[in-house]
Design a protein around this motif. Structure first.
Motif, short mmCIF file in Angstrom:
data_model
loop_
_atom_site.label_atom_id
_atom_site.label_comp_id
_atom_site.label_asym_id
_atom_site.label_seq_id
_atom_site.Cartn_x
_atom_site.Cartn_y
_atom_site.Cartn_z
N LEU A 11 -50.28 4.57 -28.98
CA LEU A 11 -48.98 4.24 -29.55
C LEU A 11 -47.82 4.94 -28.85
CD1 LEU A 11 -49.80 4.18 -33.38
CD2 LEU A 11 -48.97 2.25 -32.01
N VAL A 12 -48.08 6.04 -28.17
CA VAL A 12 -47.00 6.77 -27.50
C VAL A 12 -47.10 6.71 -25.98
CG1 VAL A 12 -46.39 8.32 -29.37
CG2 VAL A 12 -48.30 8.90 -27.89
N LYS A 13 -47.87 5.76 -25.47
CA LYS A 13 -47.89 5.57 -24.03
C LYS A 13 -46.74 4.65 -23.63
CE LYS A 13 -52.85 6.20 -23.22
NZ LYS A 13 -54.12 5.56 -22.77
N PRO A 14 -45.92 5.06 -22.65
CA PRO A 14 -44.79 4.21 -22.25
C PRO A 14 -45.23 3.06 -21.36
CG PRO A 14 -44.81 6.24 -20.96
CD PRO A 14 -45.93 6.36 -21.95
N TRP A 15 -44.71 1.88 -21.65
CA TRP A 15 -45.00 0.69 -20.85
C TRP A 15 -43.69 -0.03 -20.56
CZ3 TRP A 15 -49.95 0.92 -19.50
CH2 TRP A 15 -50.87 1.51 -20.37
N HIS A 16 -43.73 -0.84 -19.51
CA HIS A 16 -42.57 -1.65 -19.16
C HIS A 16 -42.57 -2.95 -19.96
CE1 HIS A 16 -41.98 1.16 -15.97
NE2 HIS A 16 -43.03 0.75 -15.28
N VAL A 17 -41.41 -3.35 -20.43
CA VAL A 17 -41.22 -4.66 -21.07
C VAL A 17 -40.27 -5.45 -20.17
CG1 VAL A 17 -40.32 -5.89 -23.07
CG2 VAL A 17 -41.61 -3.77 -23.39
N GLN A 18 -40.71 -6.62 -19.74
CA GLN A 18 -39.92 -7.42 -18.82
C GLN A 18 -38.66 -7.96 -19.50
OE1 GLN A 18 -42.71 -9.74 -15.93
NE2 GLN A 18 -43.69 -9.79 -17.95
N VAL A 19 -37.58 -8.02 -18.74
CA VAL A 19 -36.32 -8.57 -19.22
C VAL A 19 -35.89 -9.69 -18.28
CG1 VAL A 19 -33.90 -8.12 -19.76
CG2 VAL A 19 -35.63 -6.37 -20.22
N ALA A 20 -35.56 -10.84 -18.82
CA ALA A 20 -35.09 -11.97 -18.03
C ALA A 20 -33.68 -12.34 -18.46
CB ALA A 20 -36.03 -13.17 -18.20
N SER A 21 -32.75 -12.27 -17.52
CA SER A 21 -31.37 -12.65 -17.81
C SER A 21 -30.75 -13.15 -16.51
CB SER A 21 -30.57 -11.47 -18.37
OG SER A 21 -29.28 -11.88 -18.76
N THR A 22 -30.74 -14.46 -16.33
CA THR A 22 -30.27 -15.05 -15.08
C THR A 22 -29.34 -16.23 -15.36
OG1 THR A 22 -32.12 -16.62 -14.98
CG2 THR A 22 -32.46 -14.45 -13.95
N SER A 23 -28.61 -16.64 -14.33
CA SER A 23 -27.77 -17.83 -14.45
C SER A 23 -28.61 -19.08 -14.66
CB SER A 23 -26.92 -17.98 -13.18
OG SER A 23 -26.05 -16.86 -13.02
N ALA A 24 -29.83 -19.08 -14.09
CA ALA A 24 -30.73 -20.23 -14.30
C ALA A 24 -31.14 -20.32 -15.76
CB ALA A 24 -31.96 -20.08 -13.40
N LEU A 25 -31.37 -19.18 -16.41
CA LEU A 25 -31.71 -19.17 -17.83
C LEU A 25 -30.54 -19.73 -18.64
CD1 LEU A 25 -33.51 -18.33 -20.25
CD2 LEU A 25 -32.45 -16.05 -20.11
N ALA A 26 -29.32 -19.29 -18.32
CA ALA A 26 -28.15 -19.80 -19.04
C ALA A 26 -28.02 -21.31 -18.88
CB ALA A 26 -26.89 -19.10 -18.54
N VAL A 57 -26.69 -11.22 -18.43
CA VAL A 57 -26.22 -9.85 -18.62
C VAL A 57 -26.18 -9.18 -17.25
CG1 VAL A 57 -26.67 -7.63 -19.73
CG2 VAL A 57 -27.22 -9.77 -20.91
N PRO A 58 -25.08 -8.50 -16.89
CA PRO A 58 -25.00 -7.87 -15.57
C PRO A 58 -26.14 -6.88 -15.33
CG PRO A 58 -22.86 -7.85 -16.65
CD PRO A 58 -23.85 -8.33 -17.67
N ALA A 59 -26.57 -6.80 -14.07
CA ALA A 59 -27.68 -5.91 -13.71
C ALA A 59 -27.36 -4.46 -14.04
CB ALA A 59 -27.99 -6.06 -12.22
N GLY A 60 -26.08 -4.10 -14.05
CA GLY A 60 -25.72 -2.72 -14.37
C GLY A 60 -25.96 -2.37 -15.83
N GLU A 61 -26.09 -3.38 -16.69
CA GLU A 61 -26.32 -3.14 -18.12
C GLU A 61 -27.78 -3.28 -18.51
OE1 GLU A 61 -21.89 -4.48 -19.74
OE2 GLU A 61 -23.64 -5.67 -20.28
N VAL A 62 -28.53 -4.06 -17.76
CA VAL A 62 -29.97 -4.20 -18.02
C VAL A 62 -30.65 -4.62 -16.72
CG1 VAL A 62 -29.83 -6.62 -18.74
CG2 VAL A 62 -31.70 -5.20 -19.57
N GLY A 63 -31.76 -3.97 -16.42
CA GLY A 63 -32.50 -4.32 -15.22
C GLY A 63 -33.56 -5.36 -15.50
N GLN A 64 -34.59 -5.38 -14.67
CA GLN A 64 -35.66 -6.35 -14.83
C GLN A 64 -36.69 -5.91 -15.86
OE1 GLN A 64 -37.12 -6.94 -10.82
NE2 GLN A 64 -35.54 -8.46 -10.39
N SER A 65 -36.56 -4.67 -16.34
CA SER A 65 -37.48 -4.20 -17.38
C SER A 65 -36.88 -3.00 -18.08
CB SER A 65 -38.85 -3.82 -16.79
OG SER A 65 -38.73 -2.68 -15.96
#
Length: 461
Positions: A11-26, A57-65
């Motif tokens: 429960l306390v192992k850190p994992w990456h969660v993918q984030v998708a926010s692109t112009s194609a998605l919009a 969302v700008p890359a400076g506010e959220v990355g790919q994960s």
């Protein structure tokens, strides 16, 4: 069956969660909205109003994960839903519902979070509940990071939108004459605040799905209608976030997120008494409509929804702050303390007195970790046949302030302590998972020693 101690470690192992926010998605979401509008017109139905011009969302506010532990996701979910009163537990037992996902999340070989074997095998009717609730946890994990990046130096509060709005508008019951006028609304408000400065309000709508990516576009198009219902100040000048969490995405869990720009600032005179969160809040009866400017310069059009006008900014700031306080005291297990922060329409009566086993909890537990005392309540249950204890609470110094109705002082002290909570490493001083949020709330779990239990002897014939 997985050993319970291993479950707690995972429960306390850190994992990456993918984030998708692109112009194609919009673009895909805009196409899905246009398709829905066309189908509605063909069926003789009126198209819904949606937030225009959703963008990445700008890359400076959220990355790919983002990196997060399963326990942090569950803590976030518990805090967000403590006042929702949707489950069988009701009231102050509500937030313990997040514990059913203790074994639903794990990491992959690529260090990305995914559903575990148990998470992949829910009963059919349970899938919608699972995707909706986990969608909240992951959406907030991403949305809070975005808002913190956007407003550095600010605290970020998550407020149930229904709770906040009900103080000004009737959403249910006999006072609602046209239900279609209030049906659409965001799931949460994210309030970015700094003592002595105007708060910034960001409505959030969050969805979740076990389906394939094209269904994400439909969900985000639907979410854009939810956030369009609330405007802080003039029409279409409120920043929003919409998310859809894809639980079976390629490579693991993916949070799809889009936004619109805006101000959303609650600007009022510093000495305006209406903003004082220490003062009791009464229900208002604001007419549920939004003034949409006529494109040809004529009179404003009146559309359904919720609009906070400048003369209501101070009141709305107080409503948000007191709703957050109610969520925090509810998380510590206090009915009467929670009731003091809610209006009649927000459900104050539900938390008054010991009317139900779920609402009869009190702050009867204290724990100390690394020299810091936390006050709250506990929940004992069996995990894989082993007795475990979960604790939810608040740092004692902050709890005392909310107990005494001193919300403004709580905010000043909580803001000053944010950096110390971020640097804390309480896991080394506690035998089990620990999650501590910047609001001073904590959720921990540990194994309980097995005790000899008396059993009823069978009668001999």
């Amino acid at each position: 069956m997985t050993d319970t101690s291993v479950v707690l470690e995972n429960l306390v192992k850190p994992w990456h969660v993918q984030v998708a926010s692109t112009s194609a998605l919009a673009g895909a979401v805009a196409d899905a909205a246009a398709k829905d509008d066309k189908e509605r017109l063909e069926d003789g139905r009126e198209p819904v109003r949606r937030k225009p011009e959703l963008r990445r969302v700008p890359a400076g506010e959220v990355g790919q994960s983002v990196t997060v532990t399963p326990w942090e996701v569950l803590h976030t979910l518990g805090r967000a839903t403590v006042l929702s009163r949707q489950g069988a537990g009701r009231g102050l037992a509500e937030h313990w519902g997040c514990l059913k996902y203790c074994q639903a999340l794990e990491g992959s070989t690529g260090k990305y979070m995914k559903l575990s074997e148990e998470g992949l095998n829910p009963r059919r009717h349970y899938k919608t509940v699972q995707s909706g609730e986990l969608g909240i946890g992951f959406a907030l994990a991403v949305a809070e990071r975005i808002v913190r990046k956007r407003y550095p130096g600010h605290g970020v509060s998550v407020v149930d939108a229904d709770i906040a709005l009900q103080a000004g508008w009737a959403l249910v019951g006999k006072d609602v004459r046209r239900r279609d006028w209030v049906r659409q609304r965001p799931d949460f408000f994210l309030e970015a605040w700094h003592p002595g400065e105007p708060s910034k309000v960001v409505p959030l709508a969050c969805k979740g799905t076990h389906g394939k990516t094209p269904y994400v576009y439909t969900q985000l198009a639907s979410a854009s209608a939810q956030v369009e219902a609330v405007h802080v100040g003039p029409w279409n000048e409120t920043p929003v976030l919409v998310t859809s969490t894809e639980l079976l995405g390629q490579g693991g869990i993916t949070v799809h997120v889009l936004q619109t720009h805006g101000d959303g600032a609650l600007v009022f005179a510093p000495d305006d008494p209406a903003a004082d969160a220490d003062q009791v809040l009464d229900d208002l009866n604001i007419y549920p409509d939004v003034r949409v400017p006529d494109p040809d310069g004529g009179e404003d059009q009146r559309a359904s929804g919720f609009q906070v006008h400048p003369d209501q900014y101070a009141w709305f700031r107080r409503a948000l702050a007191r709703a957050e306080a109610a969520g925090l005291t509810g998380f510590t297990g206090g009915g009467e303390l929670t009731a003091q922060y809610l209006t009649k329409r927000q459900g104050r009566r539900h938390f008054e007195g010991f009317t139900h086993a779920g609402t009869g909890i009190v702050q009867d537990v204290e724990i100390e970790i690394d020299g810091v005392t936390f006050v709250g309540t506990d929940h004992v249950f069996r995990l894989n046949g082993t007795r475990v204890e979960a604790f939810s609470g608040l740092a004692e110094n902050l709890f005392r302030l909310l107990r005494d109705g001193r919300v403004e002082q709580y905010r000043r002290e909580a803001h000053a302590l944010r950096s110390s909570w971020r640097s804390a490493r309480f896991e080394d001083d506690w035998d089990g998972p620990v999650s501590l949020r910047e609001d001073g709330s904590i959720m921990v779990m540990s194994l309980l020693p097995e005790t000899q239990r008396r059993r009823r002897a069978k009668k001999r014939s």
